[in-house]
Design an enzyme around this catalytic site. Structure first.
Site, mmCIF file in Angstrom:
data_model
loop_
_atom_site.group_PDB
_atom_site.id
_atom_site.type_symbol
_atom_site.label_atom_id
_atom_site.label_comp_id
_atom_site.label_asym_id
_atom_site.label_seq_id
_atom_site.Cartn_x
_atom_site.Cartn_y
_atom_site.Cartn_z
ATOM 1 N N ASP A 60 41.389 40.203 34.263
ATOM 2 C CA ASP A 60 40.867 38.933 34.166
ATOM 3 C C ASP A 60 39.485 39.191 34.095
ATOM 4 O O ASP A 60 38.801 39.908 34.788
ATOM 5 C CB ASP A 60 41.340 38.041 35.237
ATOM 6 C CG ASP A 60 42.951 37.403 34.938
ATOM 7 O OD1 ASP A 60 43.400 37.632 33.854
ATOM 8 O OD2 ASP A 60 43.484 37.291 36.153
ATOM 9 N N ASP A 113 44.814 34.125 28.392
ATOM 10 C CA ASP A 113 45.153 32.955 29.301
ATOM 11 C C ASP A 113 44.504 31.641 28.471
ATOM 12 O O ASP A 113 45.520 30.605 28.302
ATOM 13 C CB ASP A 113 44.597 32.982 30.677
ATOM 14 C CG ASP A 113 45.126 34.122 31.601
ATOM 15 O OD1 ASP A 113 46.060 34.562 31.261
ATOM 16 O OD2 ASP A 113 44.350 34.537 32.194
#
Length: 211
Positions: A149, A168
């Protein structure tokens, strides 16, 4: 008379067109939308891989990088869980779920005729493949890999919003579009849902007749 009859019999009937040549497969009406879905999925997957590779190379062991006046912080976070760091102890389960999502979308694509559905499913498929790639090939090992991330909004370390990546964002955007399509009554094959058709027919019946 025989000549006239023979010529008439050779004329194409109403609505008839040139059929496929002998031995040639008929055209697949789903092909354009499947191509669109595939192109979007490949583009999202490629961008996700590139951005994660750059993040690992540039952000490893660095403090969060503030950009856009603090609206966005770039930092490297290795996430063993799902989006928003949920289910961190079930990495292998999340991997199986991601594989199932990919399989379902591939199977559904055979019935796809709607451009909107193609865009939405392409975004979801590309995002699922992006995070699945991390699950399969990153440390600590296959099925248990941690997802990279990168983006934290408004504050570092996900204090305001959980740290996320391009995959995402793609999954969320595609999911929102799928919900909108469902609410608008759009079907996979490009037609309207039976409920919407009944509503439109009922609305037509309720309109006052013109004088």
């Amino acid at each position: 008379m025989d000549g006239v009859s023979e010529q008439a019999s050779q004329r194409p009937g109403p609505g008839s067109g040139p059929g496929p040549e002998p031995g040639e497969a008929p055209a697949n009406p789903a092909a354009p939308t499947v191509r669109l879905l595939s192109l979007i999925a490949v583009a999202v997957l490629a961008l996700d891989i590139v951005t994660k590779a750059v993040a690992v190379a540039q952000l490893e062991n660095r403090a969060p990088v503030e950009i856009l006046g603090g609206l966005v912080y770039l930092q490297l976070v290795r996430n063993p869980g799902a989006a928003f760091s949920l289910a961190t102890g079930y990495t292998w389960v999340l991997t199986i779920v991601a594989i199932a999502v990919v399989v379902v979308i591939v199977r559904v694509a055979r019935r796809l005729r709607s451009t909107g559905w193609a865009v939405a499913l392409g975004l979801v498929l590309g995002g699922a493949l992006g995070n699945l790639t991390d699950r399969l090939f990153r440390a600590p090992g296959p099925l248990h890999g941690h997802v990279v991330d990168i983006v934290s909004l408004l504050a570092p370390n996900g204090r305001v919003w959980p740290v996320f990546n391009l995959a995402d964002s793609s999954i969320v955007t595609g999911g929102v579009l799928l919900v909108l399509l469902a609410l608008l009554g759009r079907e996979l094959d490009g037609t309207r849902s039976a409920a919407e058709r009944r509503g439109r027919e009922q609305a037509g019946k309720d309109e006052p007749a013109g004088e």
